[in-house]
Design a protein around this motif. Structure first.
Motif, PDB file in Angstrom:
ATOM      1  N   ILE A   1       0.847  -1.209   0.000  1.00  0.00           N
ATOM      2  CA  ILE A   1       0.000   0.000   0.000  1.00  0.00           C
ATOM      3  C   ILE A   1       0.875   1.249   0.000  1.00  0.00           C
ATOM      4  CG2 ILE A   1      -1.710   1.317   1.293  1.00  0.00           C
ATOM      5  CD1 ILE A   1      -2.707  -1.380   2.411  1.00  0.00           C
ATOM      6  N   GLU A   2       1.886   1.280   0.848  1.00  0.00           N
ATOM      7  CA  GLU A   2       2.738   2.459   0.936  1.00  0.00           C
ATOM      8  C   GLU A   2       3.583   2.617  -0.324  1.00  0.00           C
ATOM      9  OE1 GLU A   2       4.809   2.523   4.672  1.00  0.00           O
ATOM     10  OE2 GLU A   2       2.952   2.781   5.811  1.00  0.00           O
ATOM     11  N   GLY A   3       3.856   1.503  -1.018  1.00  0.00           N
ATOM     12  CA  GLY A   3       4.539   1.580  -2.305  1.00  0.00           C
ATOM     13  C   GLY A   3       3.671   2.287  -3.347  1.00  0.00           C
ATOM     14  N   LYS A   4       2.377   1.989  -3.325  1.00  0.00           N
ATOM     15  CA  LYS A   4       1.448   2.649  -4.250  1.00  0.00           C
ATOM     16  C   LYS A   4       1.353   4.140  -3.954  1.00  0.00           C
ATOM     17  CE  LYS A   4      -1.382  -1.497  -4.956  1.00  0.00           C
ATOM     18  NZ  LYS A   4      -2.703  -2.142  -4.714  1.00  0.00           N
ATOM     19  N   ILE A   5       1.394   4.480  -2.669  1.00  0.00           N
ATOM     20  CA  ILE A   5       1.355   5.897  -2.290  1.00  0.00           C
ATOM     21  C   ILE A   5       2.569   6.622  -2.854  1.00  0.00           C
ATOM     22  CG2 ILE A   5       1.499   7.493  -0.337  1.00  0.00           C
ATOM     23  CD1 ILE A   5      -0.105   5.444   1.300  1.00  0.00           C
ATOM     24  N   GLN A   6       3.742   6.013  -2.756  1.00  0.00           N
ATOM     25  CA  GLN A   6       4.953   6.623  -3.299  1.00  0.00           C
ATOM     26  C   GLN A   6       4.861   6.780  -4.812  1.00  0.00           C
ATOM     27  OE1 GLN A   6       7.398   7.936  -1.498  1.00  0.00           O
ATOM     28  NE2 GLN A   6       6.291   7.335   0.357  1.00  0.00           N
TER      29      GLN A   6
ATOM     30  N   GLU B   1      -6.948   9.930  -3.506  1.00  0.00           N
ATOM     31  CA  GLU B   1      -6.522   8.531  -3.539  1.00  0.00           C
ATOM     32  C   GLU B   1      -5.414   8.274  -2.515  1.00  0.00           C
ATOM     33  OE1 GLU B   1      -6.371   4.511  -4.801  1.00  0.00           O
ATOM     34  OE2 GLU B   1      -7.858   6.126  -4.847  1.00  0.00           O
ATOM     35  N   ILE B   2      -4.501   9.229  -2.375  1.00  0.00           N
ATOM     36  CA  ILE B   2      -3.440   9.090  -1.373  1.00  0.00           C
ATOM     37  C   ILE B   2      -4.036   9.065   0.032  1.00  0.00           C
ATOM     38  CG2 ILE B   2      -1.516  10.307  -0.272  1.00  0.00           C
ATOM     39  CD1 ILE B   2      -0.576  11.140  -3.039  1.00  0.00           C
ATOM     40  N   GLU B   3      -5.028   9.926   0.265  1.00  0.00           N
ATOM     41  CA  GLU B   3      -5.669   9.950   1.577  1.00  0.00           C
ATOM     42  C   GLU B   3      -6.353   8.614   1.869  1.00  0.00           C
ATOM     43  OE1 GLU B   3      -9.004  12.553   4.067  1.00  0.00           O
ATOM     44  OE2 GLU B   3      -8.326  13.213   2.077  1.00  0.00           O
ATOM     45  N   ARG B   4      -7.015   8.061   0.857  1.00  0.00           N
ATOM     46  CA  ARG B   4      -7.683   6.766   1.028  1.00  0.00           C
ATOM     47  C   ARG B   4      -6.678   5.668   1.321  1.00  0.00           C
ATOM     48  NH1 ARG B   4      -8.870   2.159  -1.440  1.00  0.00           N
ATOM     49  NH2 ARG B   4      -7.568   2.658  -3.244  1.00  0.00           N
ATOM     50  N   LEU B   5      -5.566   5.677   0.582  1.00  0.00           N
ATOM     51  CA  LEU B   5      -4.538   4.651   0.784  1.00  0.00           C
ATOM     52  C   LEU B   5      -3.841   4.816   2.138  1.00  0.00           C
ATOM     53  CD1 LEU B   5      -2.942   4.458  -2.776  1.00  0.00           C
ATOM     54  CD2 LEU B   5      -4.360   2.724  -1.660  1.00  0.00           C
ATOM     55  N   ASN B   6      -3.652   6.045   2.580  1.00  0.00           N
ATOM     56  CA  ASN B   6      -3.058   6.272   3.905  1.00  0.00           C
ATOM     57  C   ASN B   6      -3.942   5.689   5.000  1.00  0.00           C
ATOM     58  OD1 ASN B   6      -0.542   7.544   3.563  1.00  0.00           O
ATOM     59  ND2 ASN B   6      -1.517   9.511   3.116  1.00  0.00           N
ATOM     60  N   ALA B   7      -5.236   5.903   4.864  1.00  0.00           N
ATOM     61  CA  ALA B   7      -6.170   5.350   5.850  1.00  0.00           C
ATOM     62  C   ALA B   7      -6.151   3.821   5.809  1.00  0.00           C
ATOM     63  CB  ALA B   7      -7.579   5.864   5.575  1.00  0.00           C
TER      64      ALA B   7
ATOM     65  N   GLN C   1      -4.941   1.306   8.867  1.00  0.00           N
ATOM     66  CA  GLN C   1      -5.827   0.259   9.374  1.00  0.00           C
ATOM     67  C   GLN C   1      -5.192  -1.122   9.234  1.00  0.00           C
ATOM     68  OE1 GLN C   1      -8.898   0.699  10.969  1.00  0.00           O
ATOM     69  NE2 GLN C   1      -8.415  -1.434  11.454  1.00  0.00           N
ATOM     70  N   THR C   2      -4.517  -1.344   8.118  1.00  0.00           N
ATOM     71  CA  THR C   2      -3.847  -2.631   7.907  1.00  0.00           C
ATOM     72  C   THR C   2      -2.752  -2.841   8.937  1.00  0.00           C
ATOM     73  OG1 THR C   2      -4.275  -2.492   5.518  1.00  0.00           O
ATOM     74  CG2 THR C   2      -2.582  -4.050   6.237  1.00  0.00           C
ATOM     75  N   LEU C   3      -1.992  -1.774   9.209  1.00  0.00           N
ATOM     76  CA  LEU C   3      -0.939  -1.854  10.214  1.00  0.00           C
ATOM     77  C   LEU C   3      -1.528  -2.136  11.602  1.00  0.00           C
ATOM     78  CD1 LEU C   3       2.199  -1.465  10.236  1.00  0.00           C
ATOM     79  CD2 LEU C   3       1.767   0.852  11.058  1.00  0.00           C
ATOM     80  N   GLN C   4      -2.635  -1.460  11.899  1.00  0.00           N
ATOM     81  CA  GLN C   4      -3.314  -1.684  13.174  1.00  0.00           C
ATOM     82  C   GLN C   4      -3.764  -3.136  13.305  1.00  0.00           C
ATOM     83  OE1 GLN C   4      -4.272   0.589  15.869  1.00  0.00           O
ATOM     84  NE2 GLN C   4      -4.695  -1.402  16.765  1.00  0.00           N
ATOM     85  N   ASP C   5      -4.336  -3.672  12.241  1.00  0.00           N
ATOM     86  CA  ASP C   5      -4.813  -5.057  12.263  1.00  0.00           C
ATOM     87  C   ASP C   5      -3.662  -6.035  12.458  1.00  0.00           C
ATOM     88  OD1 ASP C   5      -7.356  -4.081  11.834  1.00  0.00           O
ATOM     89  OD2 ASP C   5      -7.355  -4.483   9.676  1.00  0.00           O
ATOM     90  N   LEU C   6      -2.548  -5.802  11.782  1.00  0.00           N
ATOM     91  CA  LEU C   6      -1.393  -6.697  11.893  1.00  0.00           C
ATOM     92  C   LEU C   6      -0.819  -6.683  13.308  1.00  0.00           C
ATOM     93  CD1 LEU C   6       0.527  -5.962   8.553  1.00  0.00           C
ATOM     94  CD2 LEU C   6      -0.608  -8.098   9.169  1.00  0.00           C
ATOM     95  N   TYR C   7      -0.651  -5.487  13.876  1.00  0.00           N
ATOM     96  CA  TYR C   7       0.012  -5.365  15.171  1.00  0.00           C
ATOM     97  C   TYR C   7      -0.913  -5.669  16.357  1.00  0.00           C
ATOM     98  CZ  TYR C   7       4.594  -3.897  13.611  1.00  0.00           C
ATOM     99  OH  TYR C   7       5.862  -3.897  13.064  1.00  0.00           O
ATOM    100  N   SER C   8      -2.196  -5.818  16.089  1.00  0.00           N
ATOM    101  CA  SER C   8      -3.119  -6.182  17.165  1.00  0.00           C
ATOM    102  C   SER C   8      -3.099  -7.676  17.455  1.00  0.00           C
ATOM    103  CB  SER C   8      -4.545  -5.749  16.807  1.00  0.00           C
ATOM    104  OG  SER C   8      -5.027  -6.488  15.694  1.00  0.00           O
ATOM    105  N   LYS C   9      -2.471  -8.448  16.581  1.00  0.00           N
ATOM    106  CA  LYS C   9      -2.458  -9.905  16.757  1.00  0.00           C
ATOM    107  C   LYS C   9      -1.098 -10.508  16.374  1.00  0.00           C
ATOM    108  CE  LYS C   9      -4.717 -10.247  12.243  1.00  0.00           C
ATOM    109  NZ  LYS C   9      -5.890 -10.725  11.473  1.00  0.00           N
ATOM    110  N   LEU C  10      -0.027  -9.854  16.811  1.00  0.00           N
ATOM    111  CA  LEU C  10       1.307 -10.363  16.517  1.00  0.00           C
ATOM    112  C   LEU C  10       1.556 -11.684  17.246  1.00  0.00           C
ATOM    113  CD1 LEU C  10       3.601  -7.196  16.734  1.00  0.00           C
ATOM    114  CD2 LEU C  10       2.714  -8.308  14.684  1.00  0.00           C
TER     115      LEU C  10
END
Length: 319
Positions: A14-19, A37-43, A47-56
């Motif tokens: 996702i962050e690659g697409k933003i770049q 589109e950048i704002e949507r991808l940032n959000a 959220q994806t980062l939050q989901d990943l780190y909530s269940k490490l």
């Protein structure tokens, strides 16, 4: 640019697409509006980062604890300790750069500092021996502890090592005795001591400077008698089972808090300490300050008793 861990690939995509979108906007100027589109991808990235780190998993936490961009001991010392004066050498053999030591001022109070430093690039990693302390490092630690005792100032330790150095020279110079001596002196100090596991807390190499009144641990740090890879090699003769070993060893801050091995967990930002270094260091400073305030006013005998009772209690309430 962030260094992404394997399990962070969805965020990296996702962050690659933003770049890419930002590069397109820079080339085409006002002809292409990609802000929405950048704002949507940032959000979506957040959220994806939050989901990943909530269940490490424990293994994923191990990877985060070893992240190359994670704040190191030198960063914590620079950010929290004023007028830091390094003290070198064990007065017996040599200086060990894997263990930083000295005195300074923390929140206006004189303190002694011990800090295991891994290094952040090839040159510094070689200089600091990847944070693996030799006997002379632990004898230097004893010297600093005794200095803290002599002048009645608290001791703060930053723990970050995969383990004590296992080389032949270290064994010839009495590695096990040096670790045992450092552990013993730490347990017997009559001044308040606080240890913070900021990355890896590996085996006796860590406990030698972590026998403190208060043991704090970063949310995504690990603390164990052996590395997951080492345990897997011993138990299953297969280092590929490191993920299973990480789960079985109970190496995470959450497990160790429940077991009574550590006292408090220092919360990290979503995505780990490397994503907000200044915030993490400031949060750690507040936790250290609170721990020292809790110990303030205790006599040397009370401090020793509190520390002794704390370590004796570990493992006695397990069911």
């Amino acid at each position: 640019m962030h260094s992404y861990l394997e399990f962070e690939k969805p965020v990296a995509d996702i962050e690659g697409k933003i770049q890419e979108l930002r590069a397109i906007a820079a080339e085409d100027g006002e002809e292409v509006n990609v802000d929405d589109e950048i704002e949507r991808l940032n959000a979506k990235s957040a959220q994806t980062l939050q989901d990943l780190y909530s269940k490490l998993t424990p293994w994923q936490k191990t990877l985060v604890a070893r992240h190359p961009d994670r704040p190191h001991a030198v960063d914590y010392v620079a950010g929290l300790v004023e007028d830091f004066t390094p003290l070198a050498g064990d007065r017996k053999f040599a200086e060990d750069h894997a263990l930083l030591a000295g005195i300074g001022r923390f929140r206006g109070q004189s303190v002694a500092i011990l800090a295991q430093e891994k290094g952040h690039d090839t040159d510094t990693r070689l200089k600091h021996n990847f944070g693996m302390v030799r006997p002379e490092g632990y004898r230097k630690a004893v010297r600093i502890m005794e200095l803290a005792e002599r002048f009645g100032i608290p001791l703060i330790s930053f723990v970050d090592t995969s383990g004590a150095y296992p080389g032949r020279g270290a064994e010839e110079r009495g590695q096990s005795e040096a670790i045992a001596r450092s552990t013993d002196v730490g347990l017997g100090l009559g001044v308040p001591s606080v240890a913070v596991v900021i990355g890896e807390g590996g085996s006796g190499g860590a406990i030698a400077i972590a026998t403190a009144n208060k043991v704090l641990m970063m949310e995504h740090a690990i603390y164990s008698v052996i590395s997951p890879e080492g345990a897997a090699s011993i138990l299953w003769r297969d280092s590929a089972k490191a993920q299973d070993a990480a789960t079985a060893l109970k190496i995470t801050a959450q497990d160790l808090k429940q077991l009574g091995v550590i006292d408090d967990i220092i919360v990290e930002p979503v995505g780990g300490a490397h994503r907000a270094r200044e915030i993490v260091i400031d949060t750690a400073g507040k936790s250290i300050e609170a721990a020292l305030e809790e110990l303030a006013g205790l006599s040397p005998e009370e401090i020793r008793k509190q520390r002794r009772d704390k370590f004796i209690a570990i493992g006695r309430t397990l069911t």
